[in-house]
Each structure stands twice: as C-alpha cells, then as structure tokens.
Motif scaffolding. Structure first.
Motif, PDB file in Angstrom:
ATOM      1  N   GLY A 116      36.095   4.759 -21.666  1.00  0.00           N
ATOM      2  CA  GLY A 116      35.521   5.856 -21.313  1.00  0.00           C
ATOM      3  C   GLY A 116      35.118   6.459 -23.033  1.00  0.00           C
ATOM      4  N   GLN A 117      36.730   6.390 -23.587  1.00  0.00           N
ATOM      5  CA  GLN A 117      36.176   6.679 -25.040  1.00  0.00           C
ATOM      6  C   GLN A 117      35.824   5.508 -25.814  1.00  0.00           C
ATOM      7  OE1 GLN A 117      38.575   9.495 -26.085  1.00  0.00           O
ATOM      8  NE2 GLN A 117      38.376   9.164 -23.993  1.00  0.00           N
ATOM      9  N   ASN A 118      35.288   5.121 -25.517  1.00  0.00           N
ATOM     10  CA  ASN A 118      34.256   4.184 -26.462  1.00  0.00           C
ATOM     11  C   ASN A 118      34.301   3.441 -26.985  1.00  0.00           C
ATOM     12  OD1 ASN A 118      31.108   5.135 -25.198  1.00  0.00           O
ATOM     13  ND2 ASN A 118      32.182   7.260 -26.655  1.00  0.00           N
ATOM     14  N   ALA A 160      48.327  -2.057 -14.163  1.00  0.00           N
ATOM     15  CA  ALA A 160      48.217  -1.205 -15.848  1.00  0.00           C
ATOM     16  C   ALA A 160      47.011  -1.140 -16.775  1.00  0.00           C
ATOM     17  CB  ALA A 160      49.550  -1.014 -16.508  1.00  0.00           C
ATOM     18  N   LEU A 161      47.054  -2.702 -17.333  1.00  0.00           N
ATOM     19  CA  LEU A 161      45.981  -3.162 -18.204  1.00  0.00           C
ATOM     20  C   LEU A 161      44.547  -2.762 -17.856  1.00  0.00           C
ATOM     21  CD1 LEU A 161      47.165  -6.979 -18.559  1.00  0.00           C
ATOM     22  CD2 LEU A 161      47.105  -4.412 -20.720  1.00  0.00           C
ATOM     23  N   GLY A 162      44.157  -3.242 -16.632  1.00  0.00           N
ATOM     24  CA  GLY A 162      43.117  -2.297 -16.326  1.00  0.00           C
ATOM     25  C   GLY A 162      42.614  -0.452 -16.448  1.00  0.00           C
ATOM     26  N   ASN A 163      44.141  -0.589 -15.952  1.00  0.00           N
ATOM     27  CA  ASN A 163      43.398   1.196 -16.009  1.00  0.00           C
ATOM     28  C   ASN A 163      43.519   1.741 -17.667  1.00  0.00           C
ATOM     29  OD1 ASN A 163      43.848   2.132 -13.479  1.00  0.00           O
ATOM     30  ND2 ASN A 163      46.191   2.708 -13.880  1.00  0.00           N
ATOM     31  N   LEU A 164      44.175   1.186 -18.398  1.00  0.00           N
ATOM     32  CA  LEU A 164      44.282   1.510 -19.988  1.00  0.00           C
ATOM     33  C   LEU A 164      42.956   1.269 -20.458  1.00  0.00           C
ATOM     34  CD1 LEU A 164      45.822   2.307 -22.055  1.00  0.00           C
ATOM     35  CD2 LEU A 164      46.732   0.044 -22.614  1.00  0.00           C
ATOM     36  N   GLY A 165      42.613  -0.137 -19.893  1.00  0.00           N
ATOM     37  CA  GLY A 165      40.998  -0.308 -19.746  1.00  0.00           C
ATOM     38  C   GLY A 165      39.287   0.323 -19.775  1.00  0.00           C
ATOM     39  N   GLY A 222      31.802  -6.847 -17.318  1.00  0.00           N
ATOM     40  CA  GLY A 222      30.775  -7.201 -17.748  1.00  0.00           C
ATOM     41  C   GLY A 222      30.090  -5.647 -17.974  1.00  0.00           C
ATOM     42  N   ASP A 223      30.272  -4.771 -17.134  1.00  0.00           N
ATOM     43  CA  ASP A 223      30.225  -3.176 -17.962  1.00  0.00           C
ATOM     44  C   ASP A 223      30.448  -3.330 -19.586  1.00  0.00           C
ATOM     45  OD1 ASP A 223      28.797  -1.963 -16.008  1.00  0.00           O
ATOM     46  OD2 ASP A 223      30.554  -1.892 -14.648  1.00  0.00           O
ATOM     47  N   THR A 224      31.599  -3.446 -19.667  1.00  0.00           N
ATOM     48  CA  THR A 224      31.372  -3.316 -21.329  1.00  0.00           C
ATOM     49  C   THR A 224      31.588  -4.000 -22.459  1.00  0.00           C
ATOM     50  OG1 THR A 224      34.160  -2.462 -20.243  1.00  0.00           O
ATOM     51  CG2 THR A 224      34.074  -3.253 -22.644  1.00  0.00           C
ATOM     52  N   LEU A 225      30.778  -5.196 -21.432  1.00  0.00           N
ATOM     53  CA  LEU A 225      30.106  -6.163 -22.492  1.00  0.00           C
ATOM     54  C   LEU A 225      29.017  -6.166 -22.950  1.00  0.00           C
ATOM     55  CD1 LEU A 225      31.668  -9.617 -21.020  1.00  0.00           C
ATOM     56  CD2 LEU A 225      31.798  -8.737 -23.246  1.00  0.00           C
ATOM     57  N   TYR A 226      28.233  -5.125 -21.613  1.00  0.00           N
ATOM     58  CA  TYR A 226      26.718  -5.091 -21.591  1.00  0.00           C
ATOM     59  C   TYR A 226      26.698  -3.321 -22.728  1.00  0.00           C
ATOM     60  CZ  TYR A 226      22.733  -1.700 -20.336  1.00  0.00           C
ATOM     61  OH  TYR A 226      21.838  -0.617 -20.328  1.00  0.00           O
ATOM     62  N   LYS A 227      27.398  -2.609 -22.728  1.00  0.00           N
ATOM     63  CA  LYS A 227      27.538  -1.611 -23.751  1.00  0.00           C
ATOM     64  C   LYS A 227      27.936  -2.057 -25.128  1.00  0.00           C
ATOM     65  CE  LYS A 227      29.647   1.521 -20.266  1.00  0.00           C
ATOM     66  NZ  LYS A 227      30.829   2.204 -19.786  1.00  0.00           N
ATOM     67  N   LEU A 228      28.535  -3.525 -25.066  1.00  0.00           N
ATOM     68  CA  LEU A 228      28.877  -4.299 -26.383  1.00  0.00           C
ATOM     69  C   LEU A 228      27.134  -5.098 -26.735  1.00  0.00           C
ATOM     70  CD1 LEU A 228      32.389  -4.958 -26.202  1.00  0.00           C
ATOM     71  CD2 LEU A 228      31.327  -3.291 -27.984  1.00  0.00           C
ATOM     72  N   ASP A 229      26.180  -5.034 -26.214  1.00  0.00           N
ATOM     73  CA  ASP A 229      25.658  -5.109 -26.222  1.00  0.00           C
ATOM     74  C   ASP A 229      25.277  -7.054 -26.352  1.00  0.00           C
ATOM     75  OD1 ASP A 229      24.044  -3.072 -27.015  1.00  0.00           O
ATOM     76  OD2 ASP A 229      24.361  -3.430 -29.069  1.00  0.00           O
ATOM     77  N   ARG A 230      26.539  -7.322 -25.128  1.00  0.00           N
ATOM     78  CA  ARG A 230      26.352  -8.887 -25.183  1.00  0.00           C
ATOM     79  C   ARG A 230      25.992  -9.019 -23.706  1.00  0.00           C
ATOM     80  NH1 ARG A 230      32.736  -9.286 -26.486  1.00  0.00           N
ATOM     81  NH2 ARG A 230      32.643  -8.194 -29.232  1.00  0.00           N
ATOM     82  N   GLU A 268      39.384  -6.465 -23.942  1.00  0.00           N
ATOM     83  CA  GLU A 268      40.387  -7.254 -24.469  1.00  0.00           C
ATOM     84  C   GLU A 268      41.418  -7.216 -23.353  1.00  0.00           C
ATOM     85  OE1 GLU A 268      42.350  -5.234 -27.863  1.00  0.00           O
ATOM     86  OE2 GLU A 268      41.069  -7.112 -29.618  1.00  0.00           O
ATOM     87  N   LEU A 269      41.699  -5.748 -22.870  1.00  0.00           N
ATOM     88  CA  LEU A 269      42.335  -5.385 -21.747  1.00  0.00           C
ATOM     89  C   LEU A 269      41.956  -5.610 -20.525  1.00  0.00           C
ATOM     90  CD1 LEU A 269      42.945  -2.012 -23.127  1.00  0.00           C
ATOM     91  CD2 LEU A 269      44.299  -3.499 -22.790  1.00  0.00           C
ATOM     92  N   TYR A 270      40.708  -5.427 -20.388  1.00  0.00           N
ATOM     93  CA  TYR A 270      40.564  -5.989 -18.929  1.00  0.00           C
ATOM     94  C   TYR A 270      40.616  -7.608 -19.275  1.00  0.00           C
ATOM     95  CZ  TYR A 270      37.356  -1.923 -18.271  1.00  0.00           C
ATOM     96  OH  TYR A 270      37.474  -0.129 -17.953  1.00  0.00           O
TER      97      TYR A 270
END
Length: 224
Positions: free
Chosen positions: A50-52, A40-45, A85-93, A59-61
C-alpha cells in the motif's frame, strides 16, 4: 500486537503498524508459532504494498508463502501467492506475475473462492494490458460471479474491470462501473486510506485522462 497493527493500518498510521507487526513476528518466531508468523508477515506485506514499497512487499509475501507451503496451509498459500502476483505485476515482472496469479486462482478455487475471483480480476487486467482482451473478459465474467457476495472485494474487482473497459475503448461502461464501485464504497463506509479508496481514485483519474465527462463523486469518508 498483530491486532494493533491491523488497527493502525486501517487508520493510515503505517509507522505504528509496522512497529506492532514486527513485534508480533519476533514473538511468533520465539515461540515457534509459524502459522501466525506467516500471517503477520503477510499483513506487513499488505502494508508495504500500500506504500508502493513493492520490492519489500514481495520479500515479505515470499517468506509468508514459504511458511504456508511448509505447513501445508492451502488457504494462505493461495492468498500469499496471489498477493505476490499482484506485487510482481506492479514491479513490471509480468511473466512471473501471470504465473503466480494463475496458480493462485487454481488453489483458491477450492480453498477461498472469493480470493479466486479477486485474483482473476488481477490476471484479467494483466492480460488486457497485453492486448489479450478476449481472455481478459472471460476471466472478468468468471471472477465477478465469485466476488459479488463480498462487497469490498466486489468493489475492488469493479475498479479492475473499469480499467479493462478503458483499455478496450469502453469509457462509458467504465464510468458506469466506477459508479457501482463508489456506491458500494459509500454503503460500507470505507476510509480514505483503504486499498479500495485508492483503487477508486486511480480509476477516476484514468477516466479523466480519457476525457470522460460527468460526475465522479469519489468515495465518501467513513461517517463519524
């Protein structure tokens, strides 16, 4: 509640989806069902990504990843690590993203080969943007062979491949790749709110920015 969250997310009704996912998390915690809490945490992530809202998604992942590691659940560990990893990439990390995606591909090679292919696509795009096109192309070749049997993942992979082709000044090839992704999307009837629709639109916009001519028909909406 978790299933209802998935349904509302697929319909683009994110506020309702958040409500149901959060209720599912509360209940799983109360009864000590850690595995389902992590899911459920992963799905919320996925929803927040998807909402940027990438900080919240990371945090959720991270929470979901900690649970999967505590349970020794390699399948979900690889998925959450790759999504992180995908999310950190979008955060420029980029450095953290590269480490997470590299580890995710190694875990998923055994646990979930399709995900291993998808995360190789993400890692290839990251490297291409660092002018490491040769390494990126090697990852693309390996990754595409792993996702070809799963149409939606193949189409999303093609969108990453198209971006890499644009970076490598291969706009014509990127246009062909886009057409392949669009064909798959039409065949499986994706919705306009889906991750794939957004990825196709992003690639279309990049091609237009690079002056590519020709029909870019977009994604057909799900038939009634």
């Amino acid at each position: 509640y978790g299933t209802l969250g998935n349904i509302y997310l697929s319909m683009g009704q994110c506020t309702r989806a958040v409500e149901y996912y959060e209720q599912a998390i509360i209940i799983h915690r109360e009864v000590g069902n850690m595995r389902e809490e992590g899911i459920a945490l992963g799905n919320l992530g996925v929803l927040y990504s998807g909402q940027n809202a990438h900080e919240r998604a990371s945090e959720l992942y991270t929470q979901a990843l900690q649970i999967s590691r505590e349970l020794g659940d390699k399948l979900h560990e690889g998925i959450y690590l790759g999504n992180l990893g995908d999310t950190l990439y979008k955060l420029d990390r980029s450095e953290q993203a590269q480490a997470a995606l590299s580890e995710a591909t190694q875990i998923c090679d055994d646990a979930y080969p399709v995900a291993a292919g998808a995360f190789r696509g993400s890692l290839a795009l990251l490297l291409a943007k660092q002018d490491q096109l040769l390494k990126a192309r090697v990852l693309l070749e390996i990754g595409e062979s792993l996702v070809e049997t799963t149409p939606i993942e193949h189409a999303k992979f093609l969108c990453k491949k198209g971006q890499i082709e644009i970076i490598g000044n291969q706009a014509h090839s990127a246009s062909t790749t886009l057409n392949r992704a669009q064909e798959i999307a039409r065949d499986i009837g994706v919705t306009e709110h889906s991750e794939l629709s957004k990825a196709i639109l992003e690639l279309e916009e990049l091609l237009h920015e690079h002056g590519t001519e020709g029909p870019l028909s977009g994604v057909a909406k799900t038939p009634a």
